[in-house]
Design an enzyme around this catalytic site. Structure first.
Site, PDB file in Angstrom:
ATOM      1  N   HIS A 189     -28.678 -82.460 -29.708  1.00 24.49           N
ATOM      2  CA  HIS A 189     -29.034 -83.745 -30.336  1.00 24.49           C
ATOM      3  C   HIS A 189     -27.961 -84.382 -30.959  1.00 24.49           C
ATOM      4  CE1 HIS A 189     -32.255 -86.315 -32.829  1.00 24.49           C
ATOM      5  NE2 HIS A 189     -30.996 -86.259 -33.541  1.00 24.49           N
ATOM      6  N   GLU A 190     -27.296 -83.690 -31.677  1.00 21.58           N
ATOM      7  CA  GLU A 190     -25.896 -84.188 -32.367  1.00 21.58           C
ATOM      8  C   GLU A 190     -24.939 -84.629 -31.429  1.00 21.58           C
ATOM      9  OE1 GLU A 190     -26.256 -85.090 -35.293  1.00 21.58           O
ATOM     10  OE2 GLU A 190     -28.052 -84.149 -35.796  1.00 21.58           O
ATOM     11  N   HIS A 244     -25.828 -88.111 -30.428  1.00 15.15           N
ATOM     12  CA  HIS A 244     -25.225 -89.187 -31.378  1.00 15.15           C
ATOM     13  C   HIS A 244     -23.691 -89.186 -31.166  1.00 15.15           C
ATOM     14  CE1 HIS A 244     -29.006 -89.734 -33.288  1.00 15.15           C
ATOM     15  NE2 HIS A 244     -28.949 -88.654 -33.777  1.00 15.15           N
TER      16      HIS A 244
END
Length: 447
Positions: A24-25, A28
């Site tokens: 998920h990170e 980003h």
């Protein structure tokens, strides 16, 4: 041995959750760096740092509690003019009055301004175009969706779906009435039609009453609808085609709904229906599905999870009430991390083949990633969906100004929404706490 298996299941879930957060990170991080934003930290977990290493401008690390993660980007919000002016003059702007929420807003601005004062380049988030900011914030949830698709693809196309095949596993010796709770034959029980017809374990059903069948369900549907009617069944026995005549007996069997739950009448008694009964059971095998089955399952799960998320407060309230009433919880209701860990432990401790347990863990991890995808798109700060809404609102303001030839509007100052963010965080903490208590004292029973 079961305890060890349970612990292994919990550990596997924790590792899988950490991987999901890391992806998920990364979702980003990658576009942020691609668009030139300075990223100070990339962290998995919260709390004390267990390990970290600086590579270039970014510190990568792992923290003690793998319950989330974050990346710190320079200039998530536009600078506050008072703070920048004070910093440029070498003085302090001081603390503003106005109470608790005003202090929160000022603290958020001050923390944001620290990444902007004395900046030597434009690598800040708020200066990016709207579409780039949306891509950065969408990157995290999309990574969870892609990971879920991969997991579902492995589950459905790699391992397969347990399917009742046309190969006979067992043949009943007799017909046992549905209202008798026994599994062994007694003197006086009528012989089962399949045994009387000479069907043997290992036979492969090719056709029933002249209709070719591809699955056991196809054969079963015809037999159930043909009580007391003679049927010709063609079976493949060791490579040779054999034809047997079978007359299904009439039996009373429970009626089930679409979820496989028995339907009961007003007295709480199971509803029964007359069906044809032969006395055969199928061999269950894993049947690999087409490659598109994984993405299809993922998007179907997105719809189901979205249906739960939008009424999350109600679902959490219902789960909390079961702590008082002692009622059984909705098996399709929300779970906390604790509840997911319990389910993972139960899957690992099942008395089932290893492949079944692996399939169960993959399904659980895939579902958790779908939940992360949907949950993070809720249009409220501090969630990714909230940042997307802020960026889109700024884009609308800029477009409006261009159309009507107005002065270019100032960047949207999301720090003004800090009080709303605070309320959202408190709400999430309360709901999380209720679910944890429910999972500890009245857990959902799936097995």
């Amino acid at each position: 041995m079961e305890v060890i298996a349970f612990i292994v299941g919990v550990v596997v879930l924790v590792v899988g959750l950490a991987v999901s957060i890391a992806l998920h990170e990364f979702g980003h991080l990658i576009p942020a760096k691609k668009f030139g934003v300075r990223v100070g930290q990339y962290m998995i977990g919260f709390g004390p740092t267990l390990w970290s290493r600086r590579i270039g401008e970014t510190e990568y690390g792992v923290k003690a509690l793998p319950l989330g993660g974050y990346i710190s980007m320079a200039g998530m919000y536009p600078p506050s003019p008072k703070e920048l002016a004070a910093a440029a003059s070498g003085s302090s702007a001081g603390r503003a009055g106005g109470g608790f929420f005003a202090t929160m807003v000022q603290d958020a601005r001050a923390a944001n301004d620290e990444t902007l004062v004395n900046s030597e380049n434009d690598g800040v988030f708020y200066k990016l175009s709207v579409w780039k900011r949306v891509v950065i914030m969408l990157g995290g949830p999309v990574m969870n969706l892609l990971f879920a698709i991969v997991l579902f693809a492995i589950l459905l196309s790699g391992i397969g779906v347990q399917t009742a095949t046309t190969t006979i596993a067992t043949v009943s010796e007799c017909v046992i009435p549905a209202d008798e709770a026994r599994t062994t034959c007694e003197p006086g029980d009528p012989a089962a039609p399949a045994a009387a017809a000479g069907i043997l374990p290992g036979d492969v059903i090719m056709s029933v009453d002249g209709v070719e069948v591809a699955t056991f369900a196809d054969a079963s549907d015809i037999i159930r609808a043909s009580a007391a009617q003679p049927l010709e069944i063609v079976v493949d026995r060791d490579g040779e085609m054999q034809t047997v005549r079978l007359t299904p007996t009439t039996a009373m069997r429970p009626v089930f709904d679409d979820d496989g739950v028995p339907i009961v009448d007003e007295n709480g008694e199971p509803e029964l229906v007359e069906v044809g009964f032969a006395g055969i059971s199928p061999t269950v095998e894993y049947v690999q599905q087409p490659i598109w089955a994984g993405p299809q399952a993922a998007f179907e799960r997105v719809e189901a999870v979205a249906g739960i998320i939008w009424q999350l407060p109600v679902k959490v309230y219902e789960a909390g009430m079961t702590l008082v009433t002692g009622e059984e919880r909705d098996p399709n209701g929300p779970l906390s991390v604790v509840g997911a860990g319990v389910v993972a432990g139960e899957i690992a401790a099942l008395d089932a083949p290893v492949l079944n347990r692996v399939a169960g863990m993959l399904s659980l991890l895939a579902s958790l990633n779908i939940a992360l995808f949907v949950f993070n798109l809720i249009p409220l700060l501090p969630l990714d969906g909230g940042h997307i809404v802020v960026a889109l609102w700024e884009g609308i303001k800029r477009t409006w100004a261009k159309i009507f030839r107005l002065p270019e509007p100032k960047p949207v100052d999301a720090t003004k929404l800090v009080p709303v963010t605070f309320v959202v965080v408190i709400g999430l903490m309360v709901m999380g706490g209720v679910l944890i208590l429910a999972d500890l004292f009245n857990p959902i029973s799936l097995f």
